[in-house]
Write an enzyme that holds these catalytic residues in place. Sequence first.
Site, PDB file in Angstrom:
ATOM      1  N   GLU A   1      -2.576  11.309   3.494  1.00 31.54           N
ATOM      2  CA  GLU A   1      -3.466  11.270   4.401  1.00 31.54           C
ATOM      3  C   GLU A   1      -3.671  12.393   5.396  1.00 31.54           C
ATOM      4  O   GLU A   1      -2.344  13.035   6.033  1.00 31.54           O
ATOM      5  CB  GLU A   1      -3.278  10.027   5.260  1.00 31.54           C
ATOM      6  CG  GLU A   1      -3.320   8.624   4.561  1.00 31.54           C
ATOM      7  CD  GLU A   1      -3.170   7.539   5.568  1.00 31.54           C
ATOM      8  OE1 GLU A   1      -4.197   6.913   5.921  1.00 31.54           O
ATOM      9  OE2 GLU A   1      -2.112   7.241   5.768  1.00 31.54           O
TER      10      GLU A   1
ATOM     11  N   GLU B   1       0.834  -1.171   0.051  1.00 30.06           N
ATOM     12  CA  GLU B   1      -0.090   0.047  -0.012  1.00 30.06           C
ATOM     13  C   GLU B   1       0.831   1.195   0.128  1.00 30.06           C
ATOM     14  O   GLU B   1       1.850   1.189   0.831  1.00 30.06           O
ATOM     15  CB  GLU B   1      -1.004   0.113   1.382  1.00 30.06           C
ATOM     16  CG  GLU B   1      -1.729   1.087   1.384  1.00 30.06           C
ATOM     17  CD  GLU B   1      -2.701   1.115   2.582  1.00 30.06           C
ATOM     18  OE1 GLU B   1      -3.072   0.134   2.975  1.00 30.06           O
ATOM     19  OE2 GLU B   1      -3.132   2.320   3.175  1.00 30.06           O
TER      20      GLU B   1
END
Length: 324
Positions: free
Chosen positions: A209, A204
């Site tokens: 974020e 990932e």
Amino acid sequence: MAKILALVGFLASLEPALAQDALKVAPTQLILQVTTDPPGELCRRIDTSGPRSLATLSLHRTFHDDFDEHPLLKGRWVPHYAGGAAWPQARYWGGDGSDLKRKDSYNGEQQIYVDPHYGGRSTTPLGLDPFKVRDGVLSIVATRTPAALKPVLFNNEYVSGILTTQGSFSQKYGYFEIRAKLPVGTGVWPAFWMLADDGGWPPEIDVLEGRGQRPDDLVMTTHWRLPANGMVESCGFDFSLPGASNEFHDYGTLWTADRLIYFIDRKPVSDIKVPVGFHDPMYMIVNLAMGAKYFGGVGFVDAESPVTVEFQIDRVSAYQIDPS
């Protein structure tokens, strides 16, 4: 001489604005400054003021959406996580259990991802659309779930949106970038990230974020699995970017054969040697989650959480490395 010095000072004062103007477009050809010294097994920050070895890398654009129209019109994006081969097509759009592909319960998320065709527990579309396009900017809008719809929407506190390119676009190596503003508030968790097209996890790549409780704080992280013991490892950094909540900035990751380099406004800010398991093409995901169990600085939804919050996205682009 005084006039020359004044002109130099004026041009220097314009440099940040000119740089931001250059970032407003997604060129078909892109040149990036990349690190060339040996990357570490763990991620490291890149000190732009230090003697870090840099070189230029040429890339060409392979994917682009500047959101001049609704994101679901052209088939570039789908509004849910992918199901397995045995997943009935109807389950994407409604019925008991359909929420499995419309939130990540493991992370403690308190929203459900909807779109106009989704019906929740009902098989009749509810007509909920979390995607708004205004003046070339896409907003993924999270709103508190209407009380009358809570039982139909599995009692989730919010309705929100996710877009993924799984099944329509994936790529091995290259540069992946979003231009966006980061929303803030308790429980607010915007993200732009990548997963392997074969459906495995990890690898990932979390290009971006946001921590909603910490305005102007963003995180860039790599996740991988150790083959010896199956443990998942992660390495990343928080970056403080004043104005990230009310100004557009570019956030990107360059994936090459030997390293991952993270960029803010196309300047390298961290890198890491490519971990094990990064073999397959990866697809892109952009979403606005609400509530987080493990991701610090987001928190659970409470009475202070915004009734409505928008993740504003100007564009998403991908580039492939030129053969030369």
